[in-house]
Motif scaffolding. Structure first.
Motif, PDB file in Angstrom:
ATOM      1  N   SER A 372       0.774  -1.014  -0.028  1.00  0.00           N
ATOM      2  CA  SER A 372      -0.024   0.192   0.089  1.00  0.00           C
ATOM      3  C   SER A 372       0.909   1.234   0.108  1.00  0.00           C
ATOM      4  O   SER A 372       0.446   2.143  -0.668  1.00  0.00           O
ATOM      5  CB  SER A 372      -0.883  -0.113   1.355  1.00  0.00           C
ATOM      6  N   ALA A 375       2.251   1.820  -3.410  1.00  0.00           N
ATOM      7  CA  ALA A 375       1.599   2.167  -4.462  1.00  0.00           C
ATOM      8  C   ALA A 375       1.263   3.642  -4.191  1.00  0.00           C
ATOM      9  O   ALA A 375       0.992   4.340  -5.154  1.00  0.00           O
ATOM     10  CB  ALA A 375       0.127   1.394  -4.343  1.00  0.00           C
ATOM     11  N   ILE A 376       1.056   4.193  -3.104  1.00  0.00           N
ATOM     12  CA  ILE A 376       0.902   5.379  -2.656  1.00  0.00           C
ATOM     13  C   ILE A 376       1.825   6.399  -3.346  1.00  0.00           C
ATOM     14  O   ILE A 376       2.014   7.438  -3.802  1.00  0.00           O
ATOM     15  CB  ILE A 376       0.547   5.743  -1.173  1.00  0.00           C
ATOM     16  N   TRP A 379       1.982   6.570  -6.842  1.00  0.00           N
ATOM     17  CA  TRP A 379       0.924   7.624  -7.337  1.00  0.00           C
ATOM     18  C   TRP A 379       1.164   9.038  -7.149  1.00  0.00           C
ATOM     19  O   TRP A 379       1.225   9.844  -8.094  1.00  0.00           O
ATOM     20  CB  TRP A 379      -0.079   7.252  -6.767  1.00  0.00           C
ATOM     21  N   ALA A 416      -3.979   1.478 -14.421  1.00  0.00           N
ATOM     22  CA  ALA A 416      -3.654   1.895 -13.209  1.00  0.00           C
ATOM     23  C   ALA A 416      -4.426   2.102 -12.246  1.00  0.00           C
ATOM     24  O   ALA A 416      -4.579   1.555 -11.036  1.00  0.00           O
ATOM     25  CB  ALA A 416      -2.594   2.968 -13.121  1.00  0.00           C
ATOM     26  N   THR A 420      -5.634  -0.451  -9.022  1.00  0.00           N
ATOM     27  CA  THR A 420      -5.667   0.059  -7.481  1.00  0.00           C
ATOM     28  C   THR A 420      -6.686  -0.102  -6.783  1.00  0.00           C
ATOM     29  O   THR A 420      -7.034  -0.386  -5.653  1.00  0.00           O
ATOM     30  CB  THR A 420      -5.175   1.664  -7.379  1.00  0.00           C
ATOM     31  N   TRP A 423      -7.057  -3.734  -5.732  1.00  0.00           N
ATOM     32  CA  TRP A 423      -6.248  -3.769  -4.743  1.00  0.00           C
ATOM     33  C   TRP A 423      -6.941  -3.506  -3.442  1.00  0.00           C
ATOM     34  O   TRP A 423      -7.029  -4.127  -2.350  1.00  0.00           O
ATOM     35  CB  TRP A 423      -4.904  -2.983  -4.584  1.00  0.00           C
ATOM     36  N   CYS A 424      -7.717  -2.299  -3.539  1.00  0.00           N
ATOM     37  CA  CYS A 424      -8.363  -1.849  -2.392  1.00  0.00           C
ATOM     38  C   CYS A 424      -9.622  -2.752  -2.006  1.00  0.00           C
ATOM     39  O   CYS A 424      -9.948  -3.174  -0.838  1.00  0.00           O
ATOM     40  CB  CYS A 424      -9.047  -0.573  -2.685  1.00  0.00           C
ATOM     41  N   LEU A 451       0.186  -5.558  -8.469  1.00  0.00           N
ATOM     42  CA  LEU A 451      -0.023  -4.119  -8.438  1.00  0.00           C
ATOM     43  C   LEU A 451       1.164  -3.114  -8.440  1.00  0.00           C
ATOM     44  O   LEU A 451       1.136  -2.325  -9.589  1.00  0.00           O
ATOM     45  CB  LEU A 451      -0.811  -3.867  -7.106  1.00  0.00           C
ATOM     46  N   LEU A 455       1.380  -0.912 -11.823  1.00  0.00           N
ATOM     47  CA  LEU A 455       1.805   0.816 -11.756  1.00  0.00           C
ATOM     48  C   LEU A 455       2.997   1.081 -12.419  1.00  0.00           C
ATOM     49  O   LEU A 455       3.078   2.279 -12.965  1.00  0.00           O
ATOM     50  CB  LEU A 455       1.612   1.115 -10.236  1.00  0.00           C
TER      51      LEU A 455
END
Length: 566
Positions: A372, A375-376, A379, A416, A420, A423-424, A451, A455
């Motif tokens: 997580s 990924a953040i 982004w 993307a 995401t 994933w959530c 993921l 991305l």
């Protein structure tokens, strides 16, 4: 002495992972990184250069050359596959995408072969869970499917698999060949026809990919384990299977001898100085499979040391030990360790029936936080590049990749965003329900790895292409050369640089024997004082100095013979 199995698994814990979810996960992982990516420098670009030369008929199929230079290794199969794909898809897709098509198939073959390898190992008698007094234990077929799902998830979750499995090099053909041989050793003699075909493809594929010693060692290991661990009631099939495996291994060794592919590749290493780097490689490259594999070796230790030769443990252990030995004695080490990931994932799968709930929860929380946060970060940096906000990440990117002009792709953004959101949803599903299935602890690691890779290969792909491709630098070289009809002499250039000049710059790089005929020269600036000897200032004049945007020390010099004018 027969030791009881440590696996205690009820039928409720072996519900299969939905097929559609598993197929989508594999396709997303396999396609991302192949589509839309430019050939990256070093081995990826060099291999593509040889494939293109073969497809254009500029070199012999048995002895491929690029500007008169043979490949670094003895691989033939990956170059043939890429060249055939370029010829077959000529006019339909770009050459670089065409060359990657068979490698997408090879990655999918690796995933499928690993799944079936774990499945057949889990069907073996020694792998079965404890039978309950009043029934209710997992049925053999359901148990095997659940463990096969877990093994495939463990393989996808391995961090080291991502980049190397998406390059058009011999390492992916070696990985697919090793996986096919692993399946053959697991399925014999239960599925003789498929096993023999896959064993032949795996052994000959390893030989033609430049790894004849691995083919011989792994083939002999499979032969011994099939002979030793098959029940006496299958004596006839055991004899047939071992005879066929031994014959195929011998044939592969003879083929390598006939093609002169045997090479001494043992690299001298200063282990006292390099052990820390090797340790870090082992830790991150095979994460999270290696902790689970160690747990398997501990919990199943009595079966490993018994006299019954339990193939579900010894076969993957054999593959891991051979590839670890290759990692410690050859360079580059990560390429050798890549071949052990399917077997390591198999050992990781057999840890799940014995895993404590607290350990499973720790894996879930660590995975959730790690992927997580990753990924953040991806982004946030993408938004900074696109909008300039936050300012600090945007400034860092501008400093590391000067001259990069960001662009927006609606398709990449949509993929993307969908990944995401998935994933959530998966995190919510995993947190909201206390699933009893044994593969649950590997869903988040495999999905998180997919993921992160998706991305990177969508949001960051233009930036990565700019930084890792030779195209920007070659564009500057090609712009400086006004006469592209003649040849270009290359001095101190790598195979990847020569391939990039030929493909991106549409330049004809001369062989060593033809360099004196060229009016243009491209030279690596690191050549130093030797430059004046090779290209005297009285005869050659400097036209341009072209830097690679993301590396100031990587400079190519463009020179022209002094008697010619632009």
């Amino acid at each position: 002495m027969s030791h009881p199995t440590p696996a205690i698994v009820p039928q409720s814990a072996v519900r299969p992972l939905p097929r559609w979810a598993l197929v989508l996960l594999c396709l997303a992982y396999a396609i991302a990184g192949f589509v839309g990516r430019a050939p990256w420098r070093n081995s990826d670009m060099a291999s593509f250069g040889y494939m293109r030369e073969l497809a254009l008929g500029h070199t012999a199929w048995m002895h491929p050359l690029l500007a008169g230079m043979p490949p670094d290794g003895d691989e033939l199969l990956p170059l043939w596959l890429g060249a055939w794909a370029i010829q077959l898809l000529d006019g339909w897709v770009a050459a670089e995408l065409a060359a990657r098509t068979p490698f997408m198939a090879l990655l999918l073959i690796t995933l499928v072969a690993t799944w079936y390898g774990v499945y057949y190992l889990a069907r073996s008698p020694g792998a079965q869970p404890v039978a309950f007094a009043f029934g209710g234990e997992a049925q053999p077929a359901d148990y095997a499917r659940a463990l096969a799902d877990a093994g495939l998830l463990a393989l996808i979750a391995c961090l080291g698999l991502a980049q190397l499995s998406h390059e058009t090099t011999s390492h992916l053909t070696q990985l697919a060949s090793t996986s096919l041989l692993f399946f053959a050793g697991a399925a014999m003699p239960r599925r003789m026809a498929w096993s023999v075909a896959c064993a032949a493809a795996g052994l000959f594929g390893l030989v033609l990919s430049g790894a004849p010693m691995l083919a011989t060692l792994l083939g002999l290991g499979c032969t011994w384990l099939v002979w030793s661990s098959t029940r006496s009631t299958e004596a006839r099939l055991r004899t047939t299977a071992t005879t066929v495996l031994a014959a195929l291994t011998l044939a592969a060794a003879v083929l390598a001898l006939q093609l002169d592919l045997w090479r001494w590749r043992i690299a001298s290493m200063d282990y006292a100085r390099e052990w820390q780097g090797l340790l870090r490689l082992f830790i991150w490259f095979s994460w999270p499979a290696w902790p689970l594999a160690l747990w398997t070796l501990w919990r199943w230790r009595r079966q490993i040391t018994s006299r019954e030769y339990h193939r579900h443990l010894l076969l993957p252990l054999c593959f891991v030990l051979v590839t670890v030995g290759a990692t410690l004695t050859t360079q580059p080490a990560d390429r050798s360790l890549l071949l052990g990931l399917p077997a390591l994932a198999t050992l990781a799968a057999f840890a799940l029936p014995t895993l404590r709930r607290s350990i499973a929860a720790l894996i879930d929380w660590f995975t959730l936080l790690f992927f997580s946060a990753s990924a953040i970060a991806i982004w946030v940096i993408w938004l900074a590049v696109q909008t300039g906000v936050p300012a600090k990440p945007a400034a860092n990117v501008a400093r590391l990749a000067p001259g990069y002009e960001p662009g927006f792709s609606a398709l990449a953004f949509g993929v993307a965003l969908t990944a995401t959101a998935a994933w959530c949803a998966l995190v919510y599903w995993r947190a909201a329900r206390n699933r009893a299935v044994i593969w649950k602890s590997l869903v988040l690691p495999a999905s998180g790895a997919t993921l992160g890779w998706l991305l990177l290969m969508t949001l960051w792909l233009p930036l990565l292409n700019y930084g890792r491709s030779l195209e920007p630098q070659v564009a500057g070289v090609a712009a400086a050369i006004t006469d592209k009809q003649g040849c270009v002499a290359g001095y101190s250039l790598t195979r990847a640089q020569i391939a990039a000049l030929a493909y991106h710059g549409q330049l004809r790089v001369a062989t060593v024997s033809q360099q004196h005929l060229c009016d243009w020269a491209v030279v690596d600036a690191d050549l130093g004082p030797a430059l004046d000897t090779l290209l005297p200032a009285a005869q050659w004049r400097l036209v341009a100095r072209v830097k690679r945007p993301t590396d100031r020390n990587d400079v190519l010099l463009v020179l022209r013979r002094a008697g010619n004018r632009p």
